[in-house]
Design an enzyme around this catalytic site. Sequence first.
Site, PDB file in Angstrom:
ATOM      1  N   ALA A  60       0.690  -1.133  -0.234  1.00  0.00           N
ATOM      2  CA  ALA A  60       0.225   0.180   0.011  1.00  0.00           C
ATOM      3  C   ALA A  60       0.793   1.267   0.044  1.00  0.00           C
ATOM      4  O   ALA A  60       0.588   2.390  -0.564  1.00  0.00           O
ATOM      5  CB  ALA A  60      -1.001  -0.101   1.260  1.00  0.00           C
ATOM      6  N   GLY A  74      -0.371   4.877   0.282  1.00  0.00           N
ATOM      7  CA  GLY A  74      -2.100   4.672   0.086  1.00  0.00           C
ATOM      8  C   GLY A  74      -2.666   5.344  -0.953  1.00  0.00           C
ATOM      9  O   GLY A  74      -4.185   5.400  -0.911  1.00  0.00           O
ATOM     10  N   LYS A  98      -3.421   4.308  -4.072  1.00  0.00           N
ATOM     11  CA  LYS A  98      -4.573   3.284  -4.584  1.00  0.00           C
ATOM     12  C   LYS A  98      -5.483   2.807  -3.500  1.00  0.00           C
ATOM     13  O   LYS A  98      -6.603   2.316  -3.640  1.00  0.00           O
ATOM     14  CB  LYS A  98      -3.833   2.325  -5.201  1.00  0.00           C
ATOM     15  CG  LYS A  98      -3.051   2.697  -6.685  1.00  0.00           C
ATOM     16  CD  LYS A  98      -2.158   1.658  -6.995  1.00  0.00           C
ATOM     17  CE  LYS A  98      -1.499   2.323  -8.329  1.00  0.00           C
ATOM     18  NZ  LYS A  98      -0.175   2.984  -7.722  1.00  0.00           N
ATOM     19  N   ASP A 125       2.145  -3.149   4.351  1.00  0.00           N
ATOM     20  CA  ASP A 125       3.391  -2.799   3.883  1.00  0.00           C
ATOM     21  C   ASP A 125       4.363  -2.940   4.688  1.00  0.00           C
ATOM     22  O   ASP A 125       3.990  -3.208   6.166  1.00  0.00           O
ATOM     23  CB  ASP A 125       3.613  -1.069   3.586  1.00  0.00           C
ATOM     24  CG  ASP A 125       4.567  -0.801   2.590  1.00  0.00           C
ATOM     25  OD1 ASP A 125       4.011  -0.641   1.591  1.00  0.00           O
ATOM     26  OD2 ASP A 125       5.479  -0.647   2.849  1.00  0.00           O
ATOM     27  N   CYS A 171       4.970   0.597 -11.971  1.00  0.00           N
ATOM     28  CA  CYS A 171       4.869   1.825 -12.610  1.00  0.00           C
ATOM     29  C   CYS A 171       6.285   1.681 -13.797  1.00  0.00           C
ATOM     30  O   CYS A 171       6.998   2.535 -13.652  1.00  0.00           O
ATOM     31  CB  CYS A 171       4.890   3.097 -11.875  1.00  0.00           C
ATOM     32  SG  CYS A 171       5.828   2.983 -10.582  1.00  0.00           S
TER      33      CYS A 171
END
Length: 403
Positions: free
Chosen positions: A232, A235, A237, A255, A353
């Site tokens: 996460a 956070g 998303k 996390d 990403c």
Amino acid sequence: MKLHRNLVFATIDSLHQIFNEQKQADKVLKNTLKRDKRWGARDRSFIAETTYDIVRWKRLYAEIAEVKEPFDRSNLFRLFTVWATLNGITIPDWPQFEKTPTRRIKGRFDELSKIRKYRESIPDWLDELGEKELGKKWDAEISALNKTADVVLRVNSLKPESKALQNELFDGGIETENIKGLPEALKLKERANVFTTDMFKKGWFEVQDASSQKVARLLNPEPGMRVIDACAGAGGKTLHIAALMENKGQVIAMDIFENKLNELKRRARRAGAHNIETRTIDSTKVIKKLIEKADKVLIDAPCTGLGVLRRNPDAKWKLQPEFLERIRKTQAELLDSYSRMVKPGGELVYATCSILPSENDKQVKAFLSRDSGKDFSLVKAEKIMPSSSGFDGFYMALLKKKA
């Protein structure tokens, strides 16, 4: 444009910390911009944009200026001279700018621009890697990744008042436009500091790129479900997932870094997201307790971040080839371990990403061929490339587990 001494010196100080002390550019600038309360928005913008520009084009500018790291203060002024000259800015008659080869700058720029690793200002190994993984597409992608990123907002649907966000921003002098296919996304027509607005402080929106907003949409969480965001971070998303679930059901944000989860808690309070529970992954027990307990799991895996170089141009100078090997191994381990939390009949989204196939579709293909992935099948996958989308580079794959 007239150069002001205090703004130039603030830029040089920032570059020293980024290049020579290996500090993160965004954190350096956050501190630098607090230095003088008399600076207005234009002054702060000059410092931030100039610093990022020189960081982005470090290799090209250093080659033109004929300087090598570590950069002493005179070297940093030579880099600044290259930036100013290429941007048509007159160099002032200051002692710091003596002995800079201003006459040769444009000629050297034209000469070096014929060589991709200088033109796009990237390390040799990264240029070779990009060509190896993407072939002819690498030219367009690395060029797109050197453009300045747009500012995209995600309207927080948990706040009923946020429906008026676009009009409220307009009234405050910030114009936005909608993005097709993303109902909560608003793109700023011109860059602005949206973090100082009352609307941000009230939790009406988050800053989140259009590509990133597609991840939670692909996961498609529904109200009442138990959803796990397994990596996460702070956070972004997670908050989107909670909003799509209308605060109904449970979002477990996990996390390995507790400080990031603490930041998520703060953001969740501002956003009015009440169905989020945070859990620090400090042992394997945390995962074991959740085996086959989640309707949906998101693995937003750690990666090279090559898809977001526009936002983090200093990352390309910190990345090393050995990191790529380590992160691929980590991605595979996360898929093997965290996928166990998906219920039979449930779904998993793996996202990065990055634009490298070795971190994306090849990782998914390898997972599906291992015992850990034998019960999963690929439903759909999407590659978002900066050159064609105009947004960050992302990869996301939706996998379904057998009922």
